[in-house]
Design an enzyme around this catalytic site. Structure first.
Site, PDB file in Angstrom:
ATOM      1  N   ASP A   1     -46.748 -35.274 -12.194  1.00 36.20           N
ATOM      2  CA  ASP A   1     -46.086 -36.467 -12.475  1.00 36.20           C
ATOM      3  C   ASP A   1     -47.394 -37.265 -13.514  1.00 36.20           C
ATOM      4  O   ASP A   1     -48.317 -36.856 -13.135  1.00 36.20           O
ATOM      5  CB  ASP A   1     -45.466 -37.380 -11.400  1.00 36.20           C
ATOM      6  CG  ASP A   1     -44.550 -38.425 -11.816  1.00 36.20           C
ATOM      7  OD1 ASP A   1     -44.448 -38.429 -13.230  1.00 36.20           O
ATOM      8  OD2 ASP A   1     -44.307 -39.069 -11.046  1.00 36.20           O
TER       9      ASP A   1
ATOM     10  N   GLU B   1     -61.500  -1.831   7.798  1.00 41.36           N
ATOM     11  CA  GLU B   1     -60.823  -2.605   8.948  1.00 41.36           C
ATOM     12  C   GLU B   1     -61.437  -3.972   8.888  1.00 41.36           C
ATOM     13  O   GLU B   1     -60.826  -4.849   9.783  1.00 41.36           O
ATOM     14  CB  GLU B   1     -61.008  -1.694  10.379  1.00 41.36           C
ATOM     15  CG  GLU B   1     -62.677  -1.799  10.703  1.00 41.36           C
ATOM     16  CD  GLU B   1     -63.564  -0.821  10.113  1.00 41.36           C
ATOM     17  OE1 GLU B   1     -64.638  -0.776  10.351  1.00 41.36           O
ATOM     18  OE2 GLU B   1     -63.019  -0.033   9.134  1.00 41.36           O
TER      19      GLU B   1
ATOM     20  N   ASN C   1     -69.590   7.468  -0.061  1.00 40.53           N
ATOM     21  CA  ASN C   1     -70.064   8.089   1.283  1.00 40.53           C
ATOM     22  C   ASN C   1     -69.094   8.994   1.971  1.00 40.53           C
ATOM     23  O   ASN C   1     -69.545  10.139   2.314  1.00 40.53           O
ATOM     24  CB  ASN C   1     -70.784   6.988   2.319  1.00 40.53           C
ATOM     25  CG  ASN C   1     -72.067   6.607   1.592  1.00 40.53           C
ATOM     26  OD1 ASN C   1     -72.693   7.170   0.459  1.00 40.53           O
ATOM     27  ND2 ASN C   1     -72.639   5.456   1.854  1.00 40.53           N
TER      28      ASN C   1
ATOM     29  N   ASP D   1     -39.475 -34.918  -5.535  1.00 36.74           N
ATOM     30  CA  ASP D   1     -40.593 -33.927  -5.736  1.00 36.74           C
ATOM     31  C   ASP D   1     -40.407 -32.483  -4.944  1.00 36.74           C
ATOM     32  O   ASP D   1     -40.954 -31.572  -5.125  1.00 36.74           O
ATOM     33  CB  ASP D   1     -41.942 -34.192  -5.804  1.00 36.74           C
ATOM     34  CG  ASP D   1     -42.003 -35.169  -6.797  1.00 36.74           C
ATOM     35  OD1 ASP D   1     -41.778 -34.967  -8.074  1.00 36.74           O
ATOM     36  OD2 ASP D   1     -42.540 -36.288  -6.466  1.00 36.74           O
TER      37      ASP D   1
ATOM     38  N   ASN E   1     -70.334   2.972  10.377  1.00 38.48           N
ATOM     39  CA  ASN E   1     -69.425   1.925   9.996  1.00 38.48           C
ATOM     40  C   ASN E   1     -69.397   0.622  10.760  1.00 38.48           C
ATOM     41  O   ASN E   1     -69.229  -0.392  10.306  1.00 38.48           O
ATOM     42  CB  ASN E   1     -68.036   2.596  10.390  1.00 38.48           C
ATOM     43  CG  ASN E   1     -66.850   1.810   9.919  1.00 38.48           C
ATOM     44  OD1 ASN E   1     -66.841   1.755   8.582  1.00 38.48           O
ATOM     45  ND2 ASN E   1     -65.942   1.273  10.670  1.00 38.48           N
TER      46      ASN E   1
ATOM     47  N   ASP F   1     -45.353 -36.440  -5.122  1.00 37.40           N
ATOM     48  CA  ASP F   1     -45.455 -37.084  -3.690  1.00 37.40           C
ATOM     49  C   ASP F   1     -43.934 -37.976  -3.286  1.00 37.40           C
ATOM     50  O   ASP F   1     -43.879 -38.657  -2.602  1.00 37.40           O
ATOM     51  CB  ASP F   1     -46.369 -38.105  -3.704  1.00 37.40           C
ATOM     52  CG  ASP F   1     -46.263 -39.150  -4.763  1.00 37.40           C
ATOM     53  OD1 ASP F   1     -45.168 -39.296  -5.837  1.00 37.40           O
ATOM     54  OD2 ASP F   1     -46.964 -40.213  -5.034  1.00 37.40           O
TER      55      ASP F   1
ATOM     56  N   ASP G   1     -70.305  -2.972   8.974  1.00 35.22           N
ATOM     57  CA  ASP G   1     -69.455  -4.189   9.076  1.00 35.22           C
ATOM     58  C   ASP G   1     -70.142  -5.381   9.394  1.00 35.22           C
ATOM     59  O   ASP G   1     -70.102  -6.149   8.920  1.00 35.22           O
ATOM     60  CB  ASP G   1     -68.551  -3.771  10.183  1.00 35.22           C
ATOM     61  CG  ASP G   1     -67.243  -3.031   9.748  1.00 35.22           C
ATOM     62  OD1 ASP G   1     -67.206  -2.589   8.678  1.00 35.22           O
ATOM     63  OD2 ASP G   1     -66.475  -2.569  10.631  1.00 35.22           O
TER      64      ASP G   1
END
Length: 845
Positions: free
Chosen positions: A330, A288, A661, A597, A686, A593, A690
C-alpha cells in the site's frame, strides 16, 4: 450445530473474572487454542529423533553384531548413533525454543476485564467466563454472548461463507448475568444467525461490544470444525524443495546400496558384515543433518531478522522472502509518513468553508467503526463542540461502498452525514451547496466543475474525501444503505501525507536486488502518481479498480507484469492482482496492515504486516515489521537470501564430495579382496563430517549470492553433483592406487589411509564449494574454519590414539602425510577449476 463441551461459569457481572478465578479455570480447561500443541517431555522429544529408519536399522544391526560376539563393535556403533541423534536433538530443540520466544512477541492479544480492570492478554490465556471488549479490527477470540453492543458488525465468513457483515446485539431483556452455577452449562449451539452470539475466528468490521466468553479452544464452533477437518498446512516452496531433494538422494542411495549388497553377496563375503557395510553406506549418503541445518539456519535467520525489527512467525517464510521477486504494498505508511493532516476543507467552488469541516467532524466523531488516520486528522484539526448533537444510528464503512454514514439529531433536525470516496459520494448527490449556503441542483456543468476541482486537488498530492448530507424525517428510526441517495454535496476534505525520504531509496534498493515493487492502493491514480514523482519512482503503467473489473483473469495476467500502480482497488481486486502475479511464476510478497488486507496477506507467498496492524492482518501475516519501513524489509530480503545460501552450501556438499566418497567406496568393492572401509569407520566418518558442518549456518554469504532472488532448482543441484562428484571419486581411486602401489597397504592400513584422505578432502572442500569466488577472496566464518580444521586434525590423530585398535585403524607412515598433503592440494585446485567451469557453463545456459 450443537457443540458438546464443558463451559465453566461463576457468579460475576459484566466486570469479568478475578485473576485467581481465571488462573484456576486455565488449569482446568487449558489454553484457548484450536488444537492445543502437545508439549512432550524433553525425554520423549529426544526419543522421537530415533524414528529415522536408518537409525533404527543401525541399532538393529548393532544388536545383531553384539549377539554374534562383536560386543566392542556393537558398543562403538551404538555410541556413534547416539552422538548423531543427540547432536540433531540439541540443535533442533534450541532452534524450536528460539522460534517460540519470537512468536510470543507478536501473539494476538485481546482486551479483557480482570479484577474489574481492562488489560491486554494473549488470546491463549482467555477462559470461559472472561468478559472481553471488542472493537473494529479485532478478531473474536472465542465463542461468546454479546452483553452490550454499539453498531457492532462482524464478518463470520470463516464459518458461514457469507461475505457480508452481520450486526450483533444483545437480546432484548436478556440479563448480563452469567448462570450462577459453577460447572457445566447448557450447550451453546453454533447458530451463526443468532443475534447475540459471536464466534471464534470472526472479525469485527465496525462498532464495539462487550462479550462474555462461553467456549474456548477446541470447544468452539471453529474448534469442532478444525478437529473434524484438521489437515496439515499446505507445503511452502521451501518445504517442497527440501522434499524433492530428499527424494533424489533416496533414489540414489537405494541404487548404490542395492548394488553394494549384491556385489558383496556375489563375492561370498560375510552376510552380516556386508549388510552393515551397505547400511553404513546409506547413512553416509543420507544428508541426515539437513533437517538440523535447515532448522538452525532458519532460526538463526529469524533471530537476526528480529535484530532488524522483523519478527518471523513462520521460519520457512524467511526463505520465501529471499525468493520474493515482487512486493505489493500500500502507499500510506510505506511510501508516506502516515502522519496525515487535514489541509483544506473546500466547498463546490473551491473556497475553504467551515460548514464542510463541521459536517466532516460530525461524521468522524460519531463513527464507531475502526477510525482511519483521516478521521484522526479531522478530529485533530479543530476542537469542535458537538454536545448538542446525538447519534441515532450508523451505516458502517465497507470496502464495496467506500463510505460511512452517521444519522445524528440536534433540536428539531435529524441529519444523515456521509463521508467517503469522492467519486462514490458524488454519484449519490443530486444537489450541492453554493458558497452562500443555498442548495442548488447538481447539473452537468456543476458536476464537471466539481470533478475538475477534485482532479486539481489530487494532482497537487492531496488525498480527498467527499462530504455530503441530507435531512430526514424526525421519526426516521434507522440509517440504512438506501438512505444514501439524493444527497446534497457539501465539499471536499483534502489531506496531505508527506512522502518518506527513505522510501524512494528503498524502492531503488529493492529493484537493484531483483524485487519489483508494485503499489496497490485504494487511493486515486493522481495522488499516487504525485507521490511517485516526489520519490523519483518511474511509473511503468497504471490500472484502476474499474479497469480491473473489465479484465478477465487471462487479460489481467497479461497486463499485470507491465503495471506498477494499481489504484482505487478494493480487497477482492488486490487479491486478483496477487493471484495473477503468482500465476505468472512470481514469488509475491504483500505488505498490509488493515482489515481489507487480510485476504491478500493470506494469498501472497509472504504475508507481511506491522506491529500496529489490526488483529486479522497480524494473524494472516507470516512476518511482522516492528518498523513500517521498506528499508527494514529490504534488509529482511537479504537475510532471507543469506539463509537460503547457507542451506544450499550444505546441499551442494552432500551432493558432491560426500556422494563422490560413498560412490568410490561402493565401486571399490568390485576389485578389493576386502571391504574398503569397515561399517564402523563409515559411521565415524559420517559423524565427524556432521560435526564439521554444525557451524555452517553461521557462515558469511557473498554479495553476489544476495543480489538476486534465489529459488530451489533441482536441475542445478543435479548438474553440480554430476560435475563435482566425479572429481572426488577420481581422487579416491588415485588414493587407492597409491596406497596399494607405494605402501603395499593391506586391509587395516588401506582403510586407515583412505579414512584420513576422505575426511580431509570431504571436509576441506567446503572452503571451495561455499563460494562462487576464488576461495582466497571469500572469507569463511571463523567458527566454520575452526570446526573444519579441528575435525581434519582429529581424523589424522585417531590412528595414533588408544582408540585405534577398537576402530580398526593402524598408525600411518610419515611419508603418507606428505602424499596426503599433495593429494588434498591437487584435489582442491581441480575442484576449484571444475566449479569455475560449472558456473561459466550455467551462466551461458
Amino acid at each position: 450445530m450443537a457443540i458438546p463441551a464443558q463451559v465453566l461459569t461463576a457468579p460475576h457481572d459484566a466486570t469479568g473474572l478475578s485473576s485467581a478465578q481465571a488462573a484456576e479455570r486455565l488449569k482446568r480447561v487449558g489454553p484457548n487454542r484450536l488444537i492445543p500443541a502437545l508439549q512432550r517431555a524433553m525425554a520423549l522429544q529426544f526419543l522421537l529423533h530415533f524414528k529415522n529408519p536408518l537409525v533404527l536399522t543401525l541399532l538393529v544391526a548393532s544388536g545383531i553384531s553384539a549377539l554374534t560376539g562383536d560386543a566392542s563393535g556393537a558398543l562403538i556403533i551404538g555410541f556413534i548413533v547416539l552422538m548423531s541423534v543427540t547432536l540433531d536433538f540439541v540443535q533442533s530443540y534450541r532452534a524450536g525454543q528460539a522460534a517460540d520466544r519470537l512468536a510470543l512477541q507478536v501473539a494476538v492479544t485481546a482486551t479483557v476485564l480482570r479484577d474489574g480492570m481492562p488489560g491486554e492478554l494473549p488470546v491463549a490465556r482467555l477462559v470461559p467466563g472472561d468478559v472481553v471488549l471488542l472493537s473494529a479490527g479485532n478478531l473474536v477470540p472465542a465463542d461468546a454472548r454479546v452483553l452490550q453492543a454499539r453498531d457492532f458488525f462482524v464478518n463470520q465468513a470463516q464459518l458461514t461463507g457469507e461475505p457480508y457483515p452481520v450486526e450483533k446485539r444483545p437480546l432484548a431483556g436478556a440479563s448480563a448475568q452469567a448462570p450462577q452455577n459453577e460447572g457445566v452449562t447448557d450447550h451453546l449451539d453454533a447458530d451463526t444467525s443468532a443475534q447475540d452470539l459471536v464466534f471464534m475466528g470472526s472479525s469485527v468490521v465496525s462498532g464495539s461490544a462487550r462479550v462474555l466468553l462461553e467456549r474456548t479452544g477446541s470447544n468452539t464452533a471453529l474448534g469442532q470444525i478444525a478437529l473434524s477437518l484438521s489437515r496439515p498446512a499446505p507445503s511452502t516452496a521451501f518445504e517442497l524443495g527440501t522434499r524433492r531433494f530428499g527424494m533424489l538422494i533416496m533414489r540414489l542411495t537405494l541404487l548404490l546400496v542395492l548394488f553394494t549388497l549384491l556385489v558383496n553377496v556375489a563375492l561370498q563375503r560375510p552376510l552380516l558384515e556386508s549388510f552393515l557395510f551397505a547400511v553404513a553406506l546409506a547413512v553416509g549418503l543420507t544428508p541426515e543433518l539437513l533437517p538440523m541445518v535447515v532448522s538452525v539456519t532458519l532460526t538463526r535467520g529469524a533471530l537476526r531478522m528480529a535484530s532488524l525489527n522483523v519478527i518471523v512467525k513462520r521460519p520457512s517464510a524467511i526463505q520465501d522472502l529471499g525468493a520474493m521477486d515482487v512486493l505489493c504494498t500500500d502507499k500510506t505508511g510505506t511510501l508516506t509518513e502516515a502522519r496525515i493532516r487535514l489541509e483544506r476543507h473546500v466547498d463546490a467552488s473551491g473556497a475553504d468553508n467551515p460548514q464542510v469541516l463541521a459536517l466532516a467532524y460530525l461524521n468522524s466523531y460519531f463513527e464507531s467503526g475502526l477510525k482511519s488516520p483521516l478521521d484522526d486528522a479531522i478530529l485533530a484539526h479543530a476542537d469542535m463542540d458537538v454536545s448538542d448533537w446525538v447519534k441515532i444510528d450508523e451505516v458502517p464503512f465497507d470496502f464495496e461502498r467506500r463510505r460511512v454514514s452517521v444519522l445524528v439529531e440536534c433540536a428539531a433536525c435529524r441529519r444523515l452525514v456521509v463521508k467517503g470516496a469522492p467519486e462514490d459520494v458524488l454519484r449519490l448527490c443530486t444537489h450541492y451547496q453554493d458558497p452562500a449556503g443555498q442548495t442548488v441542483a447538481l447539473n452537468a456543468a456543476a458536476q464537471t466543475r466539481i470533478n475538475a476541482l477534485f482532479d486539481s486537488l489530487s494532482e497537487d498530492g492531496f488525498r480527498v474525501l467527499g462530504i455530503a448530507w441530507h435531512d430526514v424525517a424526525l421519526d426516521h428510526p434507522h440509517a440504512v444503505v438506501s438512505d444514501e441517495s439524493a444527497l446534497i454535496f457539501a465539499g471536499f476534505a483534502a489531506f496531505l501525507d508527506p512522502p518518506k525520504t527513505s522510501a524512494g531509496q528503498a524502492i531503488h534498493a529493492m529493484a537493484a536486488s531483483g524485487v519489483a515493487v508494485k503499489i496497490v492502493t485504494g487511493d486515486n491514480e493522481r495522488v499516487t502518481r504525485h507521490v511517485c514523482t516526489q520519490l523519483g519512482v518511474p511509473v511503468q503503467g497504471v490500472l484502476t479498480g474499474s479497469e480491473l473489473t473489465a479484465l478477465n483473469d487471462d487479460a489481467l495476467r497479461a497486463r499485470v507484469a507491465s503495471v506498477n500502480l494499481f489504484c482505487r482497488v478494493n480487497p477482492a481486486q488486490k487479491n486478483r492482482v496477487i493471484l495473477a502475479l503468482k500465476n505468472r511464476g512470481h514469488v509475491v510478497g504483500y505488505l498490509g496492515d488493515g482489515i481489507n488486507d487480510a485476504p491478500s496477506l493470506h494469498t501472497a507467498d509472504v504475508g507481511i504486516s506491522v506491529d500496529g496492524a489490526v488483529d486479522v492482518a497480524k494473524q494472516a501475516a507470516a512476518m511482522i515489521l516492528l518498523e513500517h519501513d521498506l528499508m527494514v524489509l529490504h534488509a529482511g530480503v537479504l537475510e532471507g537470501r543469506r539463509t537460503f545460501g547457507n542451506v544450499m552450501k550444505y546441499i551442494m556438499m552432500a551432493t558432491s564430495s560426500n556422494f563422490g566418497n560413498m560412490f568410490s567406496m561402493a565401486a571399490a568393492t568390485l576389485f578389493l579382496p576386502f571391504l574398503p572401509m569397515l561399517p564402523l569407520q563409515i559411521l565415524l566418518n559420517n559423524l565427524l563430517y556432521d560435526v564439521s558442518e554444525v557451524t555452517l549456518p553461521l557462515d558469511h554469504v557473498d554479495a553476489e549470492d544476495l543480489a538476486q532472488p534465489r529459488h530451489w532448482d533441482m536441475g542445478f543441484i543435479r548438474n553440480f553433483m554430476l560435475s563435482i562428484g566425479p572429481i572426488s571419486s577420481l581422487f579416491d581411486f588415485l588414493t587407492f592406487f597409491l596406497l596399494i602401489r607405494l605402501f603395499d597397504a593391506q586391509a587395516s592400513m588401506f582403510r586407515t589411509g583412505w579414512f584420513v584422505e576422505s575426511m580431509a578432502t570431504q571436509v576441506l572442500v567446503i572452503f571451495v564449494i561455499r563460494t562462487r569466488r576464488n576461495p582466497l577472496r571469500s572469507q569463511p566464518d571463523r567458527w566454520l574454519a575452526l570446526t573444519s580444521l579441528a575435525v581434519v586434525a582429529t581424523a589424522m590423530a585417531l590412528p595414533f590414539t588408544i582408540l585405534a585398535p577398537y576402530l580398526g585403524f593402524t598408525p600411518l607412515p610419515l611419508a603418507y602425510f606428505g602424499l596426503l598433503a599433495a593429494l588434498v592440494a591437487s584435489y582442491l585446485l581441480v575442484v576449484e577449476g571444475g566449479k569455475q567451469w560449472f558456473y561459466r557453463h550455467q551462466t551461458k545456459a
